[in-house]
Design an enzyme around this catalytic site. Structure first.
Site, PDB file in Angstrom:
ATOM      1  N   LYS A 147     -10.967   0.196   9.936  1.00 18.22           N
ATOM      2  CA  LYS A 147     -10.896   0.042   8.479  1.00 18.22           C
ATOM      3  C   LYS A 147     -10.688  -1.446   8.216  1.00 18.22           C
ATOM      4  CE  LYS A 147      -8.689   1.561   4.250  1.00 18.22           C
ATOM      5  NZ  LYS A 147      -8.534   0.190   3.726  1.00 18.22           N
ATOM      6  N   CYS A 205      18.802 -14.483 -17.051  1.00 17.43           N
ATOM      7  CA  CYS A 205      19.198 -15.611 -17.885  1.00 17.43           C
ATOM      8  C   CYS A 205      18.682 -15.306 -19.282  1.00 17.43           C
ATOM      9  CB  CYS A 205      18.583 -16.911 -17.358  1.00 17.43           C
ATOM     10  SG  CYS A 205      18.841 -18.311 -18.479  1.00 17.43           S
ATOM     11  N   CYS A 220      15.774 -21.911 -21.618  1.00 21.18           N
ATOM     12  CA  CYS A 220      15.839 -22.197 -20.182  1.00 21.18           C
ATOM     13  C   CYS A 220      14.505 -22.787 -19.718  1.00 21.18           C
ATOM     14  CB  CYS A 220      16.132 -20.921 -19.406  1.00 21.18           C
ATOM     15  SG  CYS A 220      16.107 -21.155 -17.609  1.00 21.18           S
ATOM     16  N   ASP A 272     -14.612   3.964  13.146  1.00 23.42           N
ATOM     17  CA  ASP A 272     -14.650   2.511  13.277  1.00 23.42           C
ATOM     18  C   ASP A 272     -13.456   1.916  12.542  1.00 23.42           C
ATOM     19  OD1 ASP A 272     -15.550   2.745  10.635  1.00 23.42           O
ATOM     20  OD2 ASP A 272     -17.635   2.416  11.184  1.00 23.42           O
ATOM     21  N   ASP A 284       0.836  -1.207   0.000  1.00 24.32           N
ATOM     22  CA  ASP A 284       0.000   0.000   0.000  1.00 24.32           C
ATOM     23  C   ASP A 284       0.866   1.250   0.000  1.00 24.32           C
ATOM     24  OD1 ASP A 284      -2.922  -0.976   1.992  1.00 24.32           O
ATOM     25  OD2 ASP A 284      -2.144  -1.661   0.059  1.00 24.32           O
ATOM     26  N   ALA A 285       1.950   1.208   0.780  1.00 29.67           N
ATOM     27  CA  ALA A 285       2.812   2.388   0.870  1.00 29.67           C
ATOM     28  C   ALA A 285       3.460   2.705  -0.478  1.00 29.67           C
ATOM     29  CB  ALA A 285       3.884   2.163   1.935  1.00 29.67           C
ATOM     30  N   GLU A 286       3.919   1.671  -1.183  1.00 29.23           N
ATOM     31  CA  GLU A 286       4.520   1.895  -2.508  1.00 29.23           C
ATOM     32  C   GLU A 286       3.486   2.420  -3.496  1.00 29.23           C
ATOM     33  OE1 GLU A 286       5.995  -2.162  -2.595  1.00 29.23           O
ATOM     34  OE2 GLU A 286       8.009  -1.426  -2.967  1.00 29.23           O
ATOM     35  N   TYR A 287       2.258   1.871  -3.424  1.00 29.33           N
ATOM     36  CA  TYR A 287       1.183   2.368  -4.295  1.00 29.33           C
ATOM     37  C   TYR A 287       0.905   3.838  -3.984  1.00 29.33           C
ATOM     38  CZ  TYR A 287      -3.360   2.898  -6.501  1.00 29.33           C
ATOM     39  OH  TYR A 287      -4.392   3.342  -7.280  1.00 29.33           O
ATOM     40  N   LYS A 317     -15.201   9.656  10.062  1.00 32.62           N
ATOM     41  CA  LYS A 317     -16.183  10.354   9.236  1.00 32.62           C
ATOM     42  C   LYS A 317     -16.796  11.497  10.036  1.00 32.62           C
ATOM     43  CE  LYS A 317     -17.464   5.899   7.211  1.00 32.62           C
ATOM     44  NZ  LYS A 317     -18.491   4.845   7.176  1.00 32.62           N
TER      45      LYS A 317
END
EC number: 6.5.1.2
Length: 680
Positions: free
Chosen positions: A117, A431, A436, A115, A35-38, A295
C-alpha cells in the site's frame, strides 16, 4: 430506548469532523490527526448509521471516498468511480473480511493479488489507441483534477503503450510516489536554494503533481506505479485477462512500472504471512509504504462481490502499526495559537522515523504530559501516527538516570505574560488577551492560509516578518501593503512581491461571504458552518445582529457554536477589524456561499471572457476569480459570442482563432486596468 436526537447530533458532528479531516488530508496535505484517530471517528459513524438507518445521509463520508476537488485545477468526471479501500488493522479483521466473502459467494476465492500500500497520490492516466491523452487525480472519487500536463513530465510514464492488443481506450489507476533516496536529495536541493522543505514523500509527490507550473513538476523525481484499471475498451469487447495477476502482467507488457514486491498469494494465511514479511522489510524498500493491499485475484469473483458506496468488497488494505524509535526529550516549549490555546510541543533529539527526520512533536495539552508521565531529559518512544504525524508514545522509565526533571506548565502566557485561563469544561489552557502578539500573528496567518482567503505568496514566513517589523497588526493591514513594502523582506523580489500583492487584490475583490467567515477564524466555525451562515445572512452586519436563539435555528449550529459566534461579535476588537475590512473593500454582500459576489459599477459586468497564455501578475485561476467577482462570465473555448479575450505570454492557437474571428483582444495590463475601476 435510544435517544435519536442525541445520536442524530453526534452523527452530524462526526460527518462534519470527518469531512474537515478529509479536506486537510486529501486537498491541503496538512493532516491534523493520525490514520488511527480518523478510523476511530469513521467507525463510530459507521456503527451509528448501521444501528439507526434513519441517521444515514447520502453526503456522509461513509458514502464517499473523501477529498473535494481543488478550485485551482480544471475538474473532470471519472468514467468509472475511483474507490477508496476499507482498512484492517489486525488478523481478526482480515479474518472477518474473508468470512464476509464466504457468506456472499457460493465458491469462495482462495487466491489474492497482494502488493504494498503505497503512500503517494492516487490518480488515473488515460490512453486513446495507445497514446497518453489525459490524467486525473482521484479527487472525490467521482471527479478529479486534470493534471495531464504535469503527468507528461513523469519520466517512467509511457506516453505511447508498447506491445500488442493495446485497447482503444485504457484507464490505468496507480500512485505517484517519490523514492526515499530521491526525497532526501530533493529536500537538500530545496533547502540549499531557500525553497520549501517537504515533510514527507507523499506531500512532495502531491504538491508536485498539482503544480500549475509544469517546469517545476519536471524537476521533481516522480514515479507512476500502476496497480489496476478503470474503463477498458477493446476490439473484442471482453478483457483478455480473467485474473488481477494477469492484468498486472499485461500492464507491465504495455510499459507500466508496478509496485515492488507484488505477488500472488494462494490462501488467506499466505496473505497474512506476506503482510508480516513486508512489515519486517518495509524500511529496506525504496518507497514509503504503510501496509498491504490484498485483492481477490479472480475478476469474475470481483464482479460478483461488487462495491459498497465507498469501497470494493473484493479488496482490503491491511495497515501496518506505526513504527517506533527511541530518542531523547530535550525540552517542552509552549506555543500560542490563534484562539489563544497554549499547546506544548516536545523538542526531540533529531531522529529518523519512517524515512523522515523528526525533531518536534505536539503534546496537545497539559493533561497529555501528565497522563504519559513525561519528564524533561527522558528517553522516549516516538512514532509517526498513521505514518504522518510525529507523536511521543511514552517515556522509557527503565532508562531514567535520576537527572530528569518534571515539566511545569506555565501559568502566564509565554508571549504576552497575561494570566492563563482554563475553562472548567475544557482541557485547554488559554491566553484570553485579545492583544496577545501570538494570537494576532496566528490569526493573520490563518486569514491568508488555504483554510482562510487562500492568498498565494503570503505564507507563514512573510507574515511572521511583517508582524515582527510592525508593518501589520491586523489582517486588514495587509490590504494597505504595496509591492515596495514587501520587497524589503526576505525572499521577496520584485516579481514575487508584485504577485503577492496581486493575490491579495484578487482575494479582496473575489472573496465569498463563506470564505471570509472561514478566514475570520471564529472558534468552532469550519467550512460547512461558514456556508450555512453565508446562506442565511446577507452579510456580516446581519450575522452580527443575530442573537443566539436565531443562530440555533440554523442547520449544523448547536449551543456551543452559537455561543462562540456571539462571543466573536461581542468583542470590540473584532468589530473594529470588520470595519477596517469594510473600509478596504472586503465586504461580500451576496448570500451565496458557493460563488463570488458581484461588485457594483464593474466595467466587466455581463461580459463573456476567455484567458489564454501565461499570466505574469497572477495565476489563471486567480484571474478567473477576479473576473467573475466583477460580474464577467469566464469560458474556456473560443466562439463568436466572446466579448473579450485576455492574452498572456506565449498565447497559442486560441489567440490565432480569436483574431481570425475579429474578437477584441487585450493584454494582462489592460485587464488589470479594467479591474481597477472596481475601487473608484
Amino acid at each position: 430506548m435510544c435517544n435519536i436526537p442525541q445520536h442524530q447530533s453526534r452523527a452530524a458532528w462526526l460527518r462534519a469532523e470527518l469531512a474537515r479531516h478529509n479536506r486537510l488530508y486529501y486537498e491541503l496535505d496538512t493532516p491534523e490527526i493520525s490514520d488511527a484517530e480518523y478510523d476511530t471517528l469513521y467507525r463510530e459513524l459507521v456503527n451509528l448509521e448501521t444501528l439507526w438507518p434513519a441517521l444515514m445521509d447520502e453526503a456522509s463520508p461513509t458514502q464517499r471516498v473523501g477529498g473535494e476537488v481543488l478550485d485551482r485545477l480544471e475538474k473532470q468526471a471519472h468514467t468509472m468511480r475511483m474507490y477508496s479501500l476499507d482498512n484492517a488493522f489486525s488478523r481478526d479483521e482480515w479474518g472477518a473480511f474473508i468470512q464476509r466473502m464466504y457468506n456472499t459467494l457460493p465458491e469462495t476465492p482462495s487466491s489474492f493479488w497482494c502488493d504494498p500500500k503505497m503512500d503517494g497520490l492516487a490518480l488515473e492516466v488515460i490512453y486513446e489507441n495507445g497514446v497518453f491523452t489525459s490524467a486525473l487525480t482521484r479527487g472525490n472519487g467521482a471527479e478529479g483534477e486534470v493534471v495531464t500536463a504535469a503527468m507528461r513530465t513523469v519520466r517512467n510514464l509511457p506516453l505511447r503503450l508498447r506491445g500488442n492488443n493495446v485497447p482503444h481506450r485504457l484507464e490505468v489507476r496507480g500512485e505517484v510516489v517519490i523514492a526515499k533516496a530521491d526525497f532526501e536529495q530533493l529536500n537538500a536541493r530545496q533547502s540549499a536554494v531557500g525553497g520549501k522543505v517537504f515533510a514527507n514523500p507523499r506531500n512532495a509527490a502531491a504538491g508536485s503533481v498539482r503544480q500549475l507550473d509544469t517546469s517545476i513538476t519536471a524537476g521533481r523525481p516522480l514515479q507512476f506505479l500502476a496497480y489496476g484499471v478503470g474503463q477498458v475498451v477493446l476490439d473484442g469487447g471482453t478483457a483478455p485477462w480473467t485474473t488481477h495477476s494477469d492484468l498486472m502482467a499485461r500492464l507491465r507488457e504495455w510499459g507500466f512500472d508496478s509496485p515492488p514486491e507484488g505477488r500472488l498469494c494462494t490462501s488467506p494465511d499466505e496473505v497474512w504471512a506476506y503482510y508480516e514479511m513486508l512489515g519486517a522489510r518495509r524500511e529496506s524498500l525504496a518507497i514509503e509504504i504503510d501496509g498491504v493491499v490484498a485483492k481477490v485475484d479472480d475478476t469474475e469473483a470481483q464482479e460478483a462481490l461488487g462495491f459498497t458506496a465507498r469501497a470494493p468488497r473484493w479488496a482490503l488494505a491491511l495497515k501496518f502499526p506505526a513504527m517506533q524509535v527511541r530518542t531523547r526529550l530535550q525540552d517542552i516549549r509552549v506555543q500560542v495559537g490563534r484562539t489563544g490555546v497554549l499547546t506544548p510541543v516536545a523538542i526531540l533529539e533529531p531522529v529518523r522515523v519512517g524515512g523522515v527526520e523528526v525533531s518536534r512533536a505536539t503534546l496537545h495539552n497539559a493533561y497529555e504530559i501528565e497522563d504519559k508521565g513525561l519528564m524533561l531529559g527522558d528517553m522516549v518512544l516516538v512514532q509517526r501516527a498513521g505514518d504522518v504525524i510525529p507523536e511521543v508514545v511514552r517515556p522509557l522509565v527503565e532508562d531514567r538516570t535520576g537527572g530528569e526533571r518534571p515539566f511545569v506548565f506555565p501559568t502566564t502566557c509565554p508571549e504576552c505574560g497575561s494570566v492563563v485561563h482554563k475553562p472548567n469544561d475544557e482541557v485547554a489552557h488559554r491566553c484570553i488577551n485579545v492583544s496577545c502578539p501570538a494570537v494576532r500573528r496566528q490569526s493573520i496567518i490563518h486569514f491568508v492560509s488555504k483554510a482562510g482567503l487562500d492568498v498565494r505568496g503570503f505564507g507563514e514566513h512573510i507574515v511572521q516578518q511583517l508582524v515582527d517589523a510592525g508593518r501589520v497588526t491586523t489582517a486588514a493591514d495587509l490590504f494597505s501593503l504595496t509591492t515596495v513594502d514587501l520587497m524589503g523582506f526576505e525572499r521577496m523580489g520584485p516579481t514575487s512581491a508584485a504577485n503577492a500583492i496581486a493575490s491579495l487584490d484578487a482575494a479582496r475583490t473575489g472573496a465569498t461571504l463563506a470564505r471570509l467567515i472561514c478566514a475570520l477564524g471564529i472558534r468552532h466555525v469550519g467550512e460547512q458552518t461558514a456556508r450555512t451562515l453565508a446562506t442565511h445572512f446577507v452579510d456580516l452586519d446581519a450575522m452580527r445582529k443575530a442573537d443566539g436563539e436565531k443562530l440555533l435555528h440554523l442547520p449544523d449550529i448547536g449551543p456551543e457554536v452559537a455561543a462562540s459566534i456571539r462571543c466573536f461579535f461581542d468583542n470590540q476588537s473584532n468589530i473594529e477589524l470588520l470595519e477596517q475590512l469594510r473600509d478596504k473593500g472586503l465586504w461580500p454582500r451576496k448570500p451565496d456561499a458557493n460563488g463570488p459576489f458581484v461588485r457594483e459599477g464593474s466595467q466587466l459586468q455581463g461580459l463573456k471572457l476567455l484567458f489564454t497564455g501565461s499570466l505574469q501578475r497572477m495565476s489563471r485561476s486567480e484571474a478567473k476569480r477576479m473576473a467573475e467577482a466583477a460580474g464577467a462570465h469566464v469560458v474556456s473555448n473560443v466562439s463568436k459570442s466572446l466579448d473579450m479575450i485576455v492574452a498572456g505570454a506565449d498565447a497559442g492557437s486560441k489567440l490565432d482563432q480569436a483574431k481570425s474571428l475579429g474578437l477584441h483582444v487585450i493584454d494582462e495590463d489592460a485587464f488589470a486596468n479594467l479591474l481597477k475601476g472596481l475601487d473608484r
